[in-house]
Design a protein around this motif. Structure first.
Motif, PDB file in Angstrom:
ATOM      1  N   ASP A 114      -4.489   9.403 -12.081  1.00 20.32           N
ATOM      2  CA  ASP A 114      -3.081   9.521 -11.690  1.00 20.32           C
ATOM      3  C   ASP A 114      -2.358  10.496 -12.627  1.00 20.32           C
ATOM      4  N   HIS A 115      -3.019  11.629 -12.859  1.00 18.07           N
ATOM      5  CA  HIS A 115      -2.455  12.662 -13.734  1.00 18.07           C
ATOM      6  C   HIS A 115      -2.934  13.994 -13.189  1.00 18.07           C
ATOM      7  N   HIS A 116      -2.014  14.910 -12.906  1.00 18.83           N
ATOM      8  CA  HIS A 116      -2.337  16.055 -12.056  1.00 18.83           C
ATOM      9  C   HIS A 116      -2.021  17.378 -12.744  1.00 18.83           C
ATOM     10  N   SER A 134       0.615  18.983 -18.484  1.00 15.49           N
ATOM     11  CA  SER A 134       1.788  18.468 -19.174  1.00 15.49           C
ATOM     12  C   SER A 134       2.103  17.109 -18.547  1.00 15.49           C
ATOM     13  N   THR A 135       2.695  16.236 -19.315  1.00 14.90           N
ATOM     14  CA  THR A 135       3.075  14.934 -18.737  1.00 14.90           C
ATOM     15  C   THR A 135       4.562  14.985 -18.399  1.00 14.90           C
ATOM     16  N   HIS A 136       4.839  15.278 -17.134  1.00 20.11           N
ATOM     17  CA  HIS A 136       6.228  15.518 -16.716  1.00 20.11           C
ATOM     18  C   HIS A 136       7.099  14.292 -16.953  1.00 20.11           C
ATOM     19  N   SER A 137       6.525  13.126 -16.679  1.00 19.47           N
ATOM     20  CA  SER A 137       7.324  11.899 -16.808  1.00 19.47           C
ATOM     21  C   SER A 137       7.730  11.640 -18.257  1.00 19.47           C
TER      22      SER A 137
HETATM   23  C1  H2B Z   1       4.089   8.060  -9.874  1.00 19.81           C
HETATM   24  C2  H2B Z   1       2.993   8.800 -10.574  1.00 19.81           C
HETATM   25  O1  H2B Z   1       2.301   7.946 -11.435  1.00 19.81           O
HETATM   26  C3  H2B Z   1       3.546   9.939 -11.397  1.00 19.81           C
HETATM   27  O2  H2B Z   1       4.310  10.800 -10.611  1.00 19.81           O
HETATM   28  C4  H2B Z   1       2.474  10.700 -12.111  1.00 19.81           C
HETATM   29  C5  H2B Z   1       1.549  11.470 -11.195  1.00 19.81           C
HETATM   30  N1  H2B Z   1       0.910  12.603 -11.823  1.00 19.81           N
HETATM   31  C6  H2B Z   1       1.430  13.183 -12.911  1.00 19.81           C
HETATM   32  N2  H2B Z   1       0.890  14.277 -13.406  1.00 19.81           N
HETATM   33  C7  H2B Z   1       1.401  14.903 -14.450  1.00 19.81           C
HETATM   34  N3  H2B Z   1       0.813  16.012 -14.919  1.00 19.81           N
HETATM   35  N4  H2B Z   1       2.490  14.411 -15.069  1.00 19.81           N
HETATM   36  C8  H2B Z   1       3.105  13.302 -14.668  1.00 19.81           C
HETATM   37  O3  H2B Z   1       4.095  12.890 -15.263  1.00 19.81           O
HETATM   38  C9  H2B Z   1       2.572  12.631 -13.536  1.00 19.81           C
HETATM   39  N5  H2B Z   1       3.096  11.518 -13.086  1.00 19.81           N
END
Ligand code: H2B
Length: 99
Positions: A54-56, A71-74
């Motif tokens: 769950d990381h893209h 990068s971890t957008h959240s």
């Molecule tokens: C709801 C879901 O867990 C989030 O949107 C995840 C999905 N993939 C993600 N990928 C990346 N690279 N950063 C994130 O913050 C992120 N958040």
């Protein structure tokens, strides 16, 4: 939500990932695959690993050259998830003869 890593921790994790460079809140790596379709196979395997984690990553495909950015957008920065996925991308690329 994962905590962002400070500069020292980022530098520490990057030591194990020599193909990756830091660019602000992201780490980046380019790989060249043996063929366009081999590159697409790399992308498909990375996409499956990304779903599992769950990381893209951001992925740019230009013929045989793939560019990955993590990068971890959240969290608004770099976290352990980015470095874990970077190591997975390295392993997938190596499996497909991409360097
Ligand atoms: C709801 C879901 O867990 C989030 O949107 C995840 C999905 N993939 C993600 N990928 C990346 N690279 N950063 C994130 O913050 C992120 N958040």
């Amino acid at each position: 939500m994962a905590d962002t890593l400070d500069d020292a921790a980022v530098a520490d994790r990057l030591r194990d990932l020599p193909a990756w460079t830091r660019d602000g809140d992201q780490i980046r790596r380019r790989v060249k695959a043996p063929s366009f379709l081999a590159g697409i196979d790399v992308v498909t395997d990375v996409a499956r690993a990304a779903e599992d984690a769950d990381h893209h990553p951001d992925i740019d495909i230009r013929w045989r050259t793939l560019a990955f950015a993590l990068s971890t957008h959240s969290a608004g920065g770099l976290t352990g998830k980015d470095f874990d996925l970077a190591a997975t991308i390295d392993a997938i690329a190596a499996r497909h003869g991409a360097a």
